[in-house]
Design an enzyme around this catalytic site. Structure first.
Site, PDB file in Angstrom:
ATOM      1  CG  ASP A   1      -2.008  -1.059   1.062  1.00 12.87           C
ATOM      2  OD1 ASP A   1      -2.402  -1.264  -0.062  1.00 12.87           O
ATOM      3  OD2 ASP A   1      -2.566  -1.192   2.043  1.00 12.87           O
TER       4      ASP A   1
ATOM      5  CG  ASP B   1      -6.717  -1.404  -1.779  1.00 16.27           C
ATOM      6  OD1 ASP B   1      -6.786  -2.878  -1.726  1.00 16.27           O
ATOM      7  OD2 ASP B   1      -5.802  -1.086  -0.716  1.00 16.27           O
TER       8      ASP B   1
END
Length: 165
Positions: free
Chosen positions: A123, A138
């Site tokens: 991330d 995402d």
């Protein structure tokens, strides 16, 4: 007007191309972050607003369900299969539905690849106004689901108005 067979092929191309595009963008951006930003460090892009942070995530989107990689891998596989089944069964006739479903597929595949080969997801997108760190996969999963919900609601209200008229 295009015959049904050609239209189905065209819709499948939109679905697959949007999914592949999301997958490629996701994997390239993760590669760039892994290669250029040390783990746990932050790079400011827009002062006091947008940062690139190299964070490893063993959970789901936005860092929930940490340390459940195997379960999330199985759930991701099941979701991908369901997305493909949904695409085939629903015979979606509109470009926008196919593209948004492709967004979800591409995002699910992007994070699945990371979980399967690395055991965790990278991330890296961090906004000061939205605390969880996330990635392109995402974002496209959320965008895809949001657009599908909007499309479904639009169709629902359109049908309701035509019945009420």
């Amino acid at each position: 007007m295009m015959d049904k067979g050609k239209r189905n092929v065209l819709m499948s191309v939109y679905f697959l191309m949007s999914g592949v595009a999301v997958l490629i963008i996701d994997q390239i951006t993760k590669y760039l972050v892994i290669s250029n930003v040390a783990r746990g460090t932050t790079m400011e892009l827009i002062p006091n607003f947008l940062y690139i942070v190299n964070v490893k995530n063993t959970g789901a989107a936005f860092g929930i369900f940490q340390d459940h990689t195997r379960v999330l891998t199985i759930i991701s596989l099941a979701a991908i299969v369901l997305i493909i089944i949904l695409k085939v069964i629903m015979d979606l006739k509109y470009i926008f539905y196919n593209i948004t479903l492709g967004f979800i597929l591409g995002g699910a595949l992007g994070n699945l690849i990371d979980r399967f080969f690395i055991g965790e997801v990278t991330d890296f997108i961090s906004f000061t106004i939205f605390p969880p760190v996330f990635n392109v996969a995402d974002a496209f999963i959320v965008i895809g689901f949001s657009l599908i919900i909007i499309l479904i609601l639009r169709e629902y209200f359109k049908k309701g108005k035509s019945r009420g008229s």
